[in-house]
Design an enzyme around this catalytic site. Sequence first.
Site, mmCIF file in Angstrom:
data_model
loop_
_atom_site.group_PDB
_atom_site.id
_atom_site.type_symbol
_atom_site.label_atom_id
_atom_site.label_comp_id
_atom_site.label_asym_id
_atom_site.label_seq_id
_atom_site.Cartn_x
_atom_site.Cartn_y
_atom_site.Cartn_z
ATOM 1 N N GLU A 1 -70.477 -103.792 42.623
ATOM 2 C CA GLU A 1 -71.051 -103.415 41.340
ATOM 3 C C GLU A 1 -70.665 -101.951 41.109
ATOM 4 O O GLU A 1 -70.889 -101.123 41.997
ATOM 5 C CB GLU A 1 -72.577 -103.543 41.355
ATOM 6 C CG GLU A 1 -73.164 -103.252 39.989
ATOM 7 C CD GLU A 1 -74.681 -103.076 39.979
ATOM 8 O OE1 GLU A 1 -75.287 -102.976 41.054
ATOM 9 O OE2 GLU A 1 -75.238 -103.027 38.860
ATOM 10 N N LYS B 1 -77.318 -97.258 48.359
ATOM 11 C CA LYS B 1 -76.643 -96.601 47.235
ATOM 12 C C LYS B 1 -77.614 -95.760 46.420
ATOM 13 O O LYS B 1 -77.263 -94.695 45.938
ATOM 14 C CB LYS B 1 -76.058 -97.674 46.303
ATOM 15 C CG LYS B 1 -74.647 -98.085 46.609
ATOM 16 C CD LYS B 1 -74.077 -98.749 45.362
ATOM 17 C CE LYS B 1 -73.012 -99.760 45.673
ATOM 18 N NZ LYS B 1 -72.602 -100.508 44.471
ATOM 19 N N ARG C 1 -75.139 -107.139 57.452
ATOM 20 C CA ARG C 1 -74.500 -105.924 56.962
ATOM 21 C C ARG C 1 -74.358 -104.912 58.094
ATOM 22 O O ARG C 1 -75.056 -104.965 59.104
ATOM 23 C CB ARG C 1 -75.319 -105.326 55.831
ATOM 24 C CG ARG C 1 -76.637 -104.731 56.329
ATOM 25 C CD ARG C 1 -77.428 -104.043 55.230
ATOM 26 N NE ARG C 1 -76.607 -103.560 54.156
ATOM 27 C CZ ARG C 1 -76.898 -103.731 52.867
ATOM 28 N NH1 ARG C 1 -77.984 -104.393 52.521
ATOM 29 N NH2 ARG C 1 -76.127 -103.241 51.932
#
Length: 554
Positions: A37, A272, A262
């Site tokens: 994104e 983020k 992850r």
Amino acid sequence: MNESNNKTHLNFIEEIIEEDIRSNKHGGRIHTRFPPEPNGYLHIGHAKSICLNFGLAEKYNGKANLRFDDTNPVTEEVEYIESIKEDIRWLGFDWEDREFFASDYFPQFYQFAIQLIKAGKAFVDHSTQEEISKMRGIPTAPGTESPFRNRSISENLALFEEMKNGKLKEGECVLRAKINMSSPNMHLRDPIIYRILFTPHHRTGTEWCIYPMYDFAHGQSDSIEGITHSVCTLEFENHRPLYEWFIQELEIFPSRQIEFARLNVEYMMMSKRKLLLLVNEKIVSGWDDPRMPTISGMRRRGYPPEALRKFATEVGVAKRENLIEYVRLENAVREQLNNVAIRAMAVLRPLKVIISNYPEGVEWLPVENNPEDPNAGIREIPFGKEIYIEQEDFMEIPPPKYFRLSPGGMARLKAAYIIRCDEVVKNEDGSILHLLCSYFPESKSGSDKSGLKVKTTIHWIECQHALKAEIRLYEKLFEVKEPAGSDEDFRTLLHPNSLEVIEGAWIEPSLANAEIHQSYQFMRTGYFCLDKDSTKDHLIFNRTATLKETWLKT
RNA sequence: UGACCCAUGGUGUAACGGUAGCACUACAGAUUUUGGUUCUGUUUGUUAAGGUUCGAAUCCUUAUGGGUCAACCA
């Protein structure tokens, strides 16, 4: 012996893929994608995902797409798109002509929504956000159905069109899939699939005022692109039933979602949102601050792409939560840099040495550019009567096992001569002004006939030809191993000295020609690269990593 | 008091019912004109309890521990 056996260690995703190839699923075709994104810069966790997705495609003779998951115009920006592309390219991967945007599929998503409505599987809900949240229930108890759930298909169709045409206000209503309000999986409790947003989109402008939610965009994009294996992180595990529900109801290409754990690395914060805060609050100089876990930060720090790729594959792929030791990243960096970095000498904290018995004038001495790589050649460095050595390479009262210079002691100057410390000259305040040493002409490097034995070799810089430089020493940004797992405000977890600037360092003259990002090993002190803030008159080097300092550990 | 997922040395990851291996770390030694590199060696492990089996890290059950899910974010 059985090297073929060692080759067969597959991770669980490769096993799935090989099984699919064996059964000729999708004709044996393999197609992955990396779906960022564009709402921030990529970090080391994304690097792992990039290596995984592009690596899988490469290994199985397939393709990997780059697809921007740009369905939320309020957080997304063009700047991020550019940085993401630069980072992927720098890492060494190529998406060729397969650069896609979920926003390109908006017309198709709209048709999918209509298809769902016509099948009686979606409805327009005028409940408020609060009401929807309340009716959703909690994980341990079922939710309740919306009073708008049983609107007629024609009414839903008309309403959805009004939504699309901007006739309805932002937040006034949403489109929901009609699934099961008492499902134990929260994502199946009539998930919202479209909302009204009048924020202009960075690509589609004001063309649309309704935007699909992640669950109604991601999987559909996968299908449209014919993605065979849609690899994502564990937090999407609970979304998979919904992912598959849409495939079934829409009767579209059945991509398969596979989740892996992850990447987490000690002392690093990967969120983020929090990285954005670090940038906005100027705790770091920007997304590419060398202390950031971003790809751009690591690039500026001097981490080579080969090291990041090696690290990404070495840590492996599995479903178990993990916390990778920080030293593994550093080691991957050191391993690569040891092979390729040109050696140079730099004195960070200078101590002047006057060689009493050395004549005036300068002598140029040859030194190898990289002992690991004979092809790197040799260069000549100046040597003279006055030199700088590192302050920590001299001790007036040396502890046991100290190999370097001390009063009456000897050490070799790299590529030059053995010297002996004859006298310590002090200022009035007792601090050391300089050292008076004598050198042994017979001990010249490469033709040593002195017969002298020294315990170590130290680096040095000849005073007259020395270049001044600013050196930036970086430490971990966070002090705690798991900043993300702490309840404390992450600002309180910051390492107080994550950046130390040394203004008065001396470096050898050959470094005048260094280029931005070019890596050097400053012998005995670490790996460094020229920072982009550098100018010809003001050289700035970033410390990428120290050398291993086994001696310092006690 | 729900659903889904996970559990192998310090860390990470293999072993697919048949000798618990590899990498990194740690430690010790050798080499070295970088206390780097390189080389050699050593320590340390199947969460627990039952069950199936000639044989279980692996299959089954339960427990324990950890993760994810209640955004009109992705």
